[in-house]
Every structure is written in structure tokens, then in C-alpha cells.
Design a protein around this motif. Sequence first.
Motif, mmCIF file in Angstrom:
data_model
loop_
_atom_site.group_PDB
_atom_site.id
_atom_site.type_symbol
_atom_site.label_atom_id
_atom_site.label_comp_id
_atom_site.label_asym_id
_atom_site.label_seq_id
_atom_site.Cartn_x
_atom_site.Cartn_y
_atom_site.Cartn_z
ATOM 1 N N UNK A 1 40.459 15.755 65.614
ATOM 2 C CA UNK A 1 40.444 15.778 67.070
ATOM 3 C C UNK A 1 40.526 14.361 67.630
ATOM 4 N N UNK A 2 41.155 14.244 68.790
ATOM 5 C CA UNK A 2 41.259 12.966 69.480
ATOM 6 C C UNK A 2 39.960 12.701 70.232
ATOM 7 N N UNK A 3 39.551 11.435 70.350
ATOM 8 C CA UNK A 3 38.278 11.137 71.017
ATOM 9 C C UNK A 3 38.223 11.621 72.458
ATOM 10 N N UNK A 4 39.353 11.619 73.157
ATOM 11 C CA UNK A 4 39.358 12.057 74.544
ATOM 12 C C UNK A 4 39.145 13.546 74.724
ATOM 13 N N UNK A 5 39.323 14.323 73.665
ATOM 14 C CA UNK A 5 39.175 15.785 73.760
ATOM 15 C C UNK A 5 37.981 16.316 72.984
ATOM 16 N N UNK A 6 37.300 15.462 72.256
ATOM 17 C CA UNK A 6 36.299 15.974 71.321
ATOM 18 C C UNK A 6 35.130 16.650 72.035
ATOM 19 N N UNK A 7 34.710 16.159 73.181
ATOM 20 C CA UNK A 7 33.596 16.790 73.896
ATOM 21 C C UNK A 7 33.968 18.203 74.344
ATOM 22 N N UNK A 8 35.191 18.341 74.877
ATOM 23 C CA UNK A 8 35.640 19.666 75.315
ATOM 24 C C UNK A 8 35.804 20.604 74.132
ATOM 25 N N UNK A 9 36.314 20.089 73.026
ATOM 26 C CA UNK A 9 36.489 20.921 71.838
ATOM 27 C C UNK A 9 35.146 21.390 71.299
ATOM 28 N N UNK A 10 34.174 20.501 71.242
ATOM 29 C CA UNK A 10 32.845 20.889 70.760
ATOM 30 C C UNK A 10 32.199 21.914 71.687
ATOM 31 N N UNK B 1 43.530 21.278 66.793
ATOM 32 C CA UNK B 1 43.503 22.484 67.609
ATOM 33 C C UNK B 1 44.386 22.275 68.844
ATOM 34 N N UNK B 2 44.833 23.356 69.495
ATOM 35 C CA UNK B 2 45.643 23.219 70.703
ATOM 36 C C UNK B 2 44.894 22.434 71.782
ATOM 37 N N UNK B 3 45.592 21.614 72.550
ATOM 38 C CA UNK B 3 44.917 20.826 73.586
ATOM 39 C C UNK B 3 44.483 21.643 74.797
ATOM 40 N N UNK B 4 45.191 22.728 75.107
ATOM 41 C CA UNK B 4 44.830 23.559 76.267
ATOM 42 C C UNK B 4 43.636 24.441 75.918
ATOM 43 N N UNK B 5 42.699 24.577 76.868
ATOM 44 C CA UNK B 5 41.444 25.261 76.577
ATOM 45 C C UNK B 5 41.647 26.711 76.156
ATOM 46 N N UNK B 6 42.483 27.462 76.873
ATOM 47 C CA UNK B 6 42.664 28.876 76.553
ATOM 48 C C UNK B 6 43.230 29.043 75.149
ATOM 49 N N UNK B 7 44.229 28.242 74.810
ATOM 50 C CA UNK B 7 44.834 28.323 73.478
ATOM 51 C C UNK B 7 43.843 27.866 72.415
ATOM 52 N N UNK B 8 43.052 26.851 72.740
ATOM 53 C CA UNK B 8 42.070 26.350 71.776
ATOM 54 C C UNK B 8 41.008 27.407 71.494
#
Length: 278
Positions: A165-174, A140-147
Amino acid sequence: MIAPGLHLVATPIGNARDITLRALDLLAGADMLAAEDTRTLRRLMEIHGIALNGRAVVPYHDHNGARARPRLLAALGEGKSVVYASDAGTPLVADPGYALARAATAEGYAVTAAPGASAALAALSLSGLPTDRFLFAGFLPPARAARQAALRELGTVPASLVVFEAPGRVAATLADMAEVLGARDAALCRELTKRFEEVRRGPLGDLAEGAVADPPRGEIVLVVDRDRSEAGADDIRAALRDAMGQMSVKDAAKVVSEAVGVPRRDVYQMALAMGRGE
């Protein structure tokens, strides 16, 4: 003897023994080898006792594909067999080999695939979620709005969703998934086939909280269930009208019933009534 052409070879996603006998034959017999990560391929061949015997191992990745392709296509033009091996998993699935396979096909060279390990399919199998229909959405896109915009679009798909998903972004993505998609069941699968393999299952919100409290490490695949909210009669009729324009009434009823989670018999009776103009 390996037939001339481009051979796409799947490699293990973790455990080195998750490779097929056919893949080993291709790696041992090809005239030329190409790989997203040549060090990974060399190590895999060493583990399985496959000698290079002076053969070239050409790096082929996102940053050099345009420069490396002519060399590989030239080898194909000379009637040689060329193997392209993924870094891990199945080639062309979130992988730079797509342009190579497309170019080889366009020039009339034979292209074959030696299937094998796939992180997306392994995660889907372990998720405990429906496997009859799924959509692989890559990263998914890394930027929150695009995601969140991407999730709003994906959320309407009547299928299980599979994303990397990358581990550094997985919490934000979830967290974004929980906000956009609601309390759907999901699974976080990490380090598949490796020593620290783990599968966390539960509603998206719970997984998001867990990812903050206990951040997951390694390679991560997320699997999210389709929308299970109850569809109204008008929604079902709209879906049936669209489906019946493309397939038989019976098939349309099957597709729609699976998509909305309503018994097939009920949807079929509604489709018959629509056909009678009721």
C-alpha cells in the motif's frame, strides 16, 4: 561464463548488501541487462564494483514493455544471456517482468531465477502472524467501493493476507480492513531493511487509528491474520465435504483444522463420522 537465456535477478529492497553472490555474478557476466529502473540498477552495480564494460542497460517497465520486449527477445535468439533486474525485491512479484518471462518461455528460451530479497516475505516474517499459509494480493484498488469488494473476497481466504500500500492511502485502507474484516490482528511494516524500518502490530482498528495520528511514510506492506472467528459444526462439515472431494480424509482434516482453528483430532473424528454416513 553466463549461460544463454533470461535470468531474473532479485535486488535489495533497501539495504544494498542484501544481494546474493549469484546475483552479482549474473550482473557482472550477462551480455545484456534490463531493469525496471536503470538508474537504480546502475547505482547498485556501482556500489558493488561491477563495471558495465559497454553493455547495454535496457529500460523495461509498464509503459514501454511492448516496445522493449522485441529487443530483449532478439538478444535471446542470438544465444545471449540477458538479466532482468527488479527495481527492488523479487522480479515478477508486483513487477512488469511477467510479460517478458512469459514471452521468453513461449519462444522456448531458458528462463532462470536468482532469488533474493522480497518485501512480502520480509514483512510476513516480521509480522508475528502465521506463516504456514499466506496470500499475496499486491496492491488493493484505490477506490473505496472496489477496495471493500476486494476485501470481502479476500476475507474468506483461510490464510494470512499480504498487501502492498502507498503511504497516502494506508489509513483509508486500514479503516476499510477494520470495517470489512473485523478486529483481526495485523502488522504494518514500513521501510523494511532501511534506516527507519518500523513494524506496528495490533488489531486492524488500532492500526487504522495509529495511521491517522502518526501517518507512516515510505514503502509499506500490510499483513493481516486469517479469520479466527469460531466456526460452527455445519461450516466445518461443509469445508470437509469440499476438501474430501479433493484429498484423503487425513489431509482434509489437516487443511480444514488449520483453516477454522479447531483441533485436528476433532475435525478428523468429524470427517470419519461423515465417511460412515453419520
